[in-house]
Design a protein around this motif. Structure first.
Motif, PDB file in Angstrom:
ATOM      1  N   GLU A   1     -10.741   1.464  11.139  1.00 50.66           N
ATOM      2  CA  GLU A   1     -10.357   2.811  11.576  1.00 50.66           C
ATOM      3  C   GLU A   1      -8.897   3.086  11.251  1.00 50.66           C
ATOM      4  OE1 GLU A   1     -10.389   5.606  15.625  1.00 50.66           O
ATOM      5  OE2 GLU A   1     -11.350   3.632  15.633  1.00 50.66           O
ATOM      6  N   VAL A   2      -8.038   2.084  11.436  1.00 51.58           N
ATOM      7  CA  VAL A   2      -6.622   2.239  11.104  1.00 51.58           C
ATOM      8  C   VAL A   2      -6.462   2.562   9.622  1.00 51.58           C
ATOM      9  CG1 VAL A   2      -4.416   1.019  10.889  1.00 51.58           C
ATOM     10  CG2 VAL A   2      -5.778   0.772  12.969  1.00 51.58           C
ATOM     11  N   LYS A   3      -7.115   1.781   8.771  1.00 51.98           N
ATOM     12  CA  LYS A   3      -6.996   1.997   7.325  1.00 51.98           C
ATOM     13  C   LYS A   3      -7.472   3.392   6.924  1.00 51.98           C
ATOM     14  CE  LYS A   3      -7.565  -2.819   5.828  1.00 51.98           C
ATOM     15  NZ  LYS A   3      -8.447  -3.760   5.073  1.00 51.98           N
ATOM     16  N   ALA A   4      -8.615   3.797   7.463  1.00 48.54           N
ATOM     17  CA  ALA A   4      -9.169   5.105   7.100  1.00 48.54           C
ATOM     18  C   ALA A   4      -8.236   6.230   7.534  1.00 48.54           C
ATOM     19  CB  ALA A   4     -10.551   5.274   7.727  1.00 48.54           C
ATOM     20  N   SER A   5      -7.674   6.113   8.737  1.00 48.83           N
ATOM     21  CA  SER A   5      -6.786   7.160   9.248  1.00 48.83           C
ATOM     22  C   SER A   5      -5.495   7.228   8.443  1.00 48.83           C
ATOM     23  CB  SER A   5      -6.486   6.899  10.723  1.00 48.83           C
ATOM     24  OG  SER A   5      -5.652   7.905  11.252  1.00 48.83           O
ATOM     25  N   VAL A   6      -4.912   6.070   8.152  1.00 49.97           N
ATOM     26  CA  VAL A   6      -3.662   6.035   7.388  1.00 49.97           C
ATOM     27  C   VAL A   6      -3.867   6.642   6.002  1.00 49.97           C
ATOM     28  CG1 VAL A   6      -2.010   4.500   6.238  1.00 49.97           C
ATOM     29  CG2 VAL A   6      -2.635   4.093   8.635  1.00 49.97           C
ATOM     30  N   ALA A   7      -4.976   6.293   5.364  1.00 51.41           N
ATOM     31  CA  ALA A   7      -5.227   6.742   3.990  1.00 51.41           C
ATOM     32  C   ALA A   7      -5.277   8.257   3.869  1.00 51.41           C
ATOM     33  CB  ALA A   7      -6.533   6.138   3.476  1.00 51.41           C
ATOM     34  N   THR A   8      -5.720   8.933   4.922  1.00 48.92           N
ATOM     35  CA  THR A   8      -5.831  10.391   4.866  1.00 48.92           C
ATOM     36  C   THR A   8      -4.564  11.110   5.324  1.00 48.92           C
ATOM     37  OG1 THR A   8      -6.756  10.498   7.110  1.00 48.92           O
ATOM     38  CG2 THR A   8      -8.322  10.265   5.286  1.00 48.92           C
ATOM     39  N   ARG A   9      -3.568  10.360   5.829  1.00 52.11           N
ATOM     40  CA  ARG A   9      -2.417  11.018   6.453  1.00 52.11           C
ATOM     41  C   ARG A   9      -1.081  10.725   5.776  1.00 52.11           C
ATOM     42  NH1 ARG A   9      -3.293   9.147  12.515  1.00 52.11           N
ATOM     43  NH2 ARG A   9      -1.367  10.326  12.870  1.00 52.11           N
ATOM     44  N   ILE A  10      -1.011   9.703   4.930  1.00 57.73           N
ATOM     45  CA  ILE A  10       0.256   9.455   4.240  1.00 57.73           C
ATOM     46  C   ILE A  10       0.487  10.536   3.195  1.00 57.73           C
ATOM     47  CG2 ILE A  10       0.326   6.976   4.658  1.00 57.73           C
ATOM     48  CD1 ILE A  10      -0.853   6.523   1.900  1.00 57.73           C
TER      49      ILE A  10
ATOM     50  N   ILE B   1       5.040   3.889   6.499  1.00 62.06           N
ATOM     51  CA  ILE B   1       4.658   3.835   5.080  1.00 62.06           C
ATOM     52  C   ILE B   1       5.370   4.930   4.299  1.00 62.06           C
ATOM     53  CG2 ILE B   1       2.727   4.142   3.470  1.00 62.06           C
ATOM     54  CD1 ILE B   1       0.989   2.785   5.725  1.00 62.06           C
ATOM     55  N   ASN B   2       5.476   6.103   4.886  1.00 65.37           N
ATOM     56  CA  ASN B   2       6.191   7.185   4.201  1.00 65.37           C
ATOM     57  C   ASN B   2       7.675   6.857   4.006  1.00 65.37           C
ATOM     58  OD1 ASN B   2       3.900   8.782   4.001  1.00 65.37           O
ATOM     59  ND2 ASN B   2       4.353   9.987   5.837  1.00 65.37           N
ATOM     60  N   VAL B   3       8.246   6.121   4.954  1.00 64.74           N
ATOM     61  CA  VAL B   3       9.668   5.764   4.857  1.00 64.74           C
ATOM     62  C   VAL B   3       9.882   4.572   3.930  1.00 64.74           C
ATOM     63  CG1 VAL B   3      11.648   4.857   6.144  1.00 64.74           C
ATOM     64  CG2 VAL B   3      10.297   6.726   7.101  1.00 64.74           C
ATOM     65  N   PHE B   4       9.082   3.506   4.122  1.00 65.80           N
ATOM     66  CA  PHE B   4       9.354   2.244   3.435  1.00 65.80           C
ATOM     67  C   PHE B   4       8.566   2.038   2.149  1.00 65.80           C
ATOM     68  CE2 PHE B   4      10.499   1.003   7.883  1.00 65.80           C
ATOM     69  CZ  PHE B   4      11.823   0.690   7.634  1.00 65.80           C
ATOM     70  N   ASN B   5       7.419   2.709   1.993  1.00 66.51           N
ATOM     71  CA  ASN B   5       6.579   2.529   0.808  1.00 66.51           C
ATOM     72  C   ASN B   5       6.297   1.037   0.537  1.00 66.51           C
ATOM     73  OD1 ASN B   5       6.909   2.977  -2.776  1.00 66.51           O
ATOM     74  ND2 ASN B   5       5.090   3.227  -1.534  1.00 66.51           N
ATOM     75  N   PRO B   6       5.751   0.316   1.546  1.00 69.31           N
ATOM     76  CA  PRO B   6       5.524  -1.119   1.369  1.00 69.31           C
ATOM     77  C   PRO B   6       4.282  -1.399   0.527  1.00 69.31           C
ATOM     78  CG  PRO B   6       4.669  -0.440   3.484  1.00 69.31           C
ATOM     79  CD  PRO B   6       5.319   0.787   2.882  1.00 69.31           C
ATOM     80  N   ALA B   7       4.238  -2.596  -0.042  1.00 68.82           N
ATOM     81  CA  ALA B   7       3.038  -3.033  -0.757  1.00 68.82           C
ATOM     82  C   ALA B   7       1.987  -3.532   0.220  1.00 68.82           C
ATOM     83  CB  ALA B   7       3.385  -4.127  -1.755  1.00 68.82           C
ATOM     84  N   GLN B   8       2.439  -4.059   1.363  1.00 66.50           N
ATOM     85  CA  GLN B   8       1.483  -4.523   2.361  1.00 66.50           C
ATOM     86  C   GLN B   8       2.053  -4.353   3.759  1.00 66.50           C
ATOM     87  OE1 GLN B   8       0.729  -8.616   1.288  1.00 66.50           O
ATOM     88  NE2 GLN B   8       2.553  -9.383   2.294  1.00 66.50           N
ATOM     89  N   VAL B   9       1.152  -4.169   4.709  1.00 67.84           N
ATOM     90  CA  VAL B   9       1.490  -4.119   6.127  1.00 67.84           C
ATOM     91  C   VAL B   9       0.723  -5.252   6.792  1.00 67.84           C
ATOM     92  CG1 VAL B   9       1.314  -2.806   8.265  1.00 67.84           C
ATOM     93  CG2 VAL B   9       1.863  -1.622   6.128  1.00 67.84           C
ATOM     94  N   VAL B  10       1.426  -6.080   7.553  1.00 65.95           N
ATOM     95  CA  VAL B  10       0.804  -7.209   8.245  1.00 65.95           C
ATOM     96  C   VAL B  10       0.899  -6.968   9.745  1.00 65.95           C
ATOM     97  CG1 VAL B  10       0.808  -9.699   8.597  1.00 65.95           C
ATOM     98  CG2 VAL B  10       1.439  -8.765   6.367  1.00 65.95           C
ATOM     99  N   LEU B  11      -0.225  -7.157  10.441  1.00 63.10           N
ATOM    100  CA  LEU B  11      -0.286  -6.946  11.883  1.00 63.10           C
ATOM    101  C   LEU B  11      -0.499  -8.279  12.582  1.00 63.10           C
ATOM    102  CD1 LEU B  11      -2.699  -3.863  11.854  1.00 63.10           C
ATOM    103  CD2 LEU B  11      -0.201  -3.823  11.924  1.00 63.10           C
TER     104      LEU B  11
ATOM    105  N   ARG C   1       1.452   5.265  -2.547  1.00 65.87           N
ATOM    106  CA  ARG C   1       0.562   4.116  -2.670  1.00 65.87           C
ATOM    107  C   ARG C   1       0.070   3.674  -1.301  1.00 65.87           C
ATOM    108  NH1 ARG C   1       2.105  -1.798  -5.320  1.00 65.87           N
ATOM    109  NH2 ARG C   1       0.492  -2.990  -4.276  1.00 65.87           N
ATOM    110  N   MET C   2      -1.239   3.485  -1.164  1.00 64.43           N
ATOM    111  CA  MET C   2      -1.810   2.969   0.070  1.00 64.43           C
ATOM    112  C   MET C   2      -1.609   1.450   0.097  1.00 64.43           C
ATOM    113  SD  MET C   2      -3.478   3.416   2.915  1.00 64.43           S
ATOM    114  CE  MET C   2      -4.481   2.438   4.054  1.00 64.43           C
ATOM    115  N   PRO C   3      -0.862   0.936   1.066  1.00 65.74           N
ATOM    116  CA  PRO C   3      -0.626  -0.513   1.097  1.00 65.74           C
ATOM    117  C   PRO C   3      -1.852  -1.267   1.605  1.00 65.74           C
ATOM    118  CG  PRO C   3       0.333   0.499   3.026  1.00 65.74           C
ATOM    119  CD  PRO C   3      -0.203   1.631   2.185  1.00 65.74           C
ATOM    120  N   ASP C   4      -1.909  -2.543   1.295  1.00 67.39           N
ATOM    121  CA  ASP C   4      -2.884  -3.409   1.947  1.00 67.39           C
ATOM    122  C   ASP C   4      -2.482  -3.546   3.407  1.00 67.39           C
ATOM    123  OD1 ASP C   4      -4.247  -3.905  -0.459  1.00 67.39           O
ATOM    124  OD2 ASP C   4      -2.886  -5.561  -0.950  1.00 67.39           O
TER     125      ASP C   4
END
Length: 428
Positions: free
Chosen positions: A344-353, A320-330, A358-361
Motif C-alpha cells: 500500500e505504501v509503494k502504490a500510494s507513493v508512486a501516484t503522489r511523487i 522523495i521529492n526532496v532527496f530523490n533517493p535510489a532506495q528507501v529502507v524501513l 524516479r520511483m525508488p525501491d
C-alpha cells in the motif's frame, strides 16, 4: 616516504573494500580493478595476509586469469582478522553485537541495564561485555574498535547533546568508554547507525543515495550519500520524523503537532487499532499483535495498518521529492506491520511523487532487532578499514597520530587497534 606510506595506506583499504563488497578476486582481477601493477598488488596483499586481514582460497578461473605458480588461487577478506563491537543503549537494555572483518555478525547478546544509569555505569556495563569477548581465544587481540548508538541527539564528533530516555545532556560518553575499554570508540544516533548498517552489510543493495526511516517508539531518519551519512553543519540534522505532514494530531516528543513521527509510531498504531494510548509493556508486543490480527482478517487491525501506510506514504512523498533517493529502507520495531503495509505504501507513493521523479525501491531492513548495534559496529569497521573513510590530511593523519608533513614511514605497519576513531569523517 610519507607519500609512499600514504599510497600504501590508501591502496590496502581499497583492496579490503573491493574484496568485502565483491567477494573473492584473483590478484590479476585486483590489479585491473584498482589500476595497480601486479607486483604492487602482490606486495600489498602479502603484507595483508601476514596481518590476518586476507586469506587465499581456491577458485575456478580461466587459464588467462591464473598467475604463474598460483593456479586457481583467489584472495578474500579473512573474517577472523578483526572484530568490532556494536552497542545499542536502550531503555533498561543493552544490545551488543560482535562484527567480523567481513561485516557479518559473530555474536549477539542482550543484557539488562539500570533504567537511568549514569554514563560511568553504562560505560562499565559495556566494558564488561567487551572484556568477555576479548578474553575468548577466538577473539583475543583482534577486537579493534567499538561503536555505540543512542536514541538521542549526537554531534559529528560523537558528543551526546541530549538523550532524554537516560536524562543525559551534554555528555562526552566517548571519553567514558575509551577510558573503560582502551579501544577507539564512535558514538552515533540510533537511526543513523541503523541506516548505515542496512547499507554497509548489503553491498549488493548499495545505491548512491539511500533514505532510511526507523519506526518504533519514535521515527528517526537518515540519508546516506555515496557511502557517507548526510549530517548537517553540526551533525544533528536529518530529523526526518519531524517533517510536517499536514495533520495536527498528537503532541510530538519535540513539543510540536503535525510531525510524521506522531502518525507512524507505536503509539499511533495503538490509537488506530484500539482507540487508546498504549502502556509501556503494550508497546513491545503491539506490532506482532496487530500483524497477527491482520492475518486473521481483523478489520480494525487492517484499518490501523492502512492508517500507518497512508501517513507513512505522505511523509515519504515529501522525502522523495526532496532527496530523490535510489532506495528507501524501513526499519525499527514496526517491521511486522510495515511488511503488511509495504504494498500500500509503494502504490500510494508512486501516484503522489512529482511526475517524472524516479520511483525508488522501498525495502524492509534485513537486520532485525539488532539493527542499531550492527550499524554501530559497521561504523567502527568503516572508520578502521573502509576506503570511503579516507580523507587526505584528515583521517590519515589523525589515525596515525602525526603532524602534517611528518615522515610516516615508521607508522606504516601500525595495527588497526591503535587507530584513533574519527566519526566526523563520516560527514558529507
Amino acid at each position: 616516504m610519507a607519500d609512499q606510506t600514504l599510497a600504501k595506506f590508501v591502496n590496502q583499504r581499497r583492496i579490503l573494500t573491493l574484496l568485502r563488497t565483491r567477494g573473492a578476486l584473483s590478484r590479476a582481477e585486483l590489479s585491473r580493478s584498482l589500476g595497480l601493477t601486479q607486483a604492487t598488488i602482490s606486495r600489498l596483499t602479502s603484507q595483508m595476509i601476514k596481518r590476518g586481514h586476507l586469506r587465499e582460497v581456491k577458485a575456478a578461473m580461466p587459464g588467462k586469469e591464473r598467475e604463474p605458480g598460483r593456479p586457481g588461487i583467489a584472495l578474500e577478506v579473512d573474517p577472523v582478522g578483526a572484530y568490532f563491537v556494536g552497542v545499542e543503549i536502550g531503555v533498561s537494555t543493552l544490545r551488543i553485537v560482535l562484527l567480523d572483518l567481513s561485516a557479518n555478525v559473530a555474536e549477539a547478546v542482550e543484557t539488562k541495564l539500570a533504567s537511568k544509569p549514569t554514563p560511568q555505569l553504562a560505560a562499565d556495563a559495556i566494558a564488561t561485555t567487551i572484556k568477555r569477548f576479548a578474553e575468548k581465544a577466538s577473539y583475543r587481540g583482534r577486537v579493534v574498535g567499538v561503536g555505540v548508538t543512542v536514541p538521542g541527539l549526537v554531534t559529528s564528533e560523537g558528543f551526546i547533546v541530549n538523550l532524554p530516555i537516560l536524562g543525559w545532556k551534554n555528555t562526552d560518553f566517548r571519553s567514558y568508554l575509551m577510558s573503560a575499554t582502551d579501544l577507539p570508540v564512535t558514538i552515533e544516533n540510533n537511526a543513523n547507525a541503523a541506516a548505515f548498517g542496512a547499507v554497509y552489510t548489503q553491498p549488493g543493495l548499495v545505491a548512491p543515495y539511500t533514505v532510511f526511516l526507523k519506526l518504533g517508539t519514535g521515527c528517526g531518519g537518515a540519508a546516506i550519500v555515496n557511502g557517507r551519512l548526510l549530517r548537517g553543519v553540526d551533525g544533528t540534522g536529518l530529523e526526518l520524523g519531524h517533517i510536517h505532514v499536514g495533520e495536527m494530531g498528537a503532541v510530538c516528543s519535540c513539543g510540536q503537532r503535525g510531525c510524521l513521527e506522531t502518525w507512524v509510531n507505536l503509539a499511533a498504531l495503538s490509537r488506530a487499532w484500539t482507540g487508546e494510548e498504549p502502556g509501556p509493556v503494550d508497546l513491545n508486543l503491539l506490532p506482532d499483535e496487530v500483524a497477527s490480527a491482520c492475518d486473521r482478517g481483523d478489520a480494525r487491525a487492517i484499518g490501523a495498518t492502512s492508517s500507518i501506510a497512508q501517513h507513512l506514504a505522505t511523509g515519504l512523498v515529501s522525502l522523495i521529492n526532496v532527496f530523490n533517493p535510489a532506495q528507501v529502507v524501513l526499519g525499527g520495531a514496526m517491521i511486522p506491520v510495515l511488511r503488511r503495509a509495504l504494498a500500500e505504501v509503494k502504490a500510494s507513493v508512486a501516484t503522489r511523487i512529482i511526475p517524472g521523479t524516479r520511483m525508488p525501491d522501498i525495502l524492509i531492513s534485513p537486520l532485525g532487532a539488532y539493527e542499531c548495534a550492527i550499524g554501530a559496529a559497521c561504523i567502527s569497521h568503516h572508520v578502521s578499514f573502509d576506503i570511503s573513510n579516507v580523507e587526505i590530511g584528515g583521517v590519515f593523519e589523525e589515525t596515525y597520530r602525526v603532524s602534517p608533513g611528518t615522515s610516516l614511514t615508521s607508522k606504516a605497519d601500525m595495527p588497526a587497534r591503535e587507530a584513533a576513531s574519527n566519526p566526523s569523517s563520516l560527514s558529507s
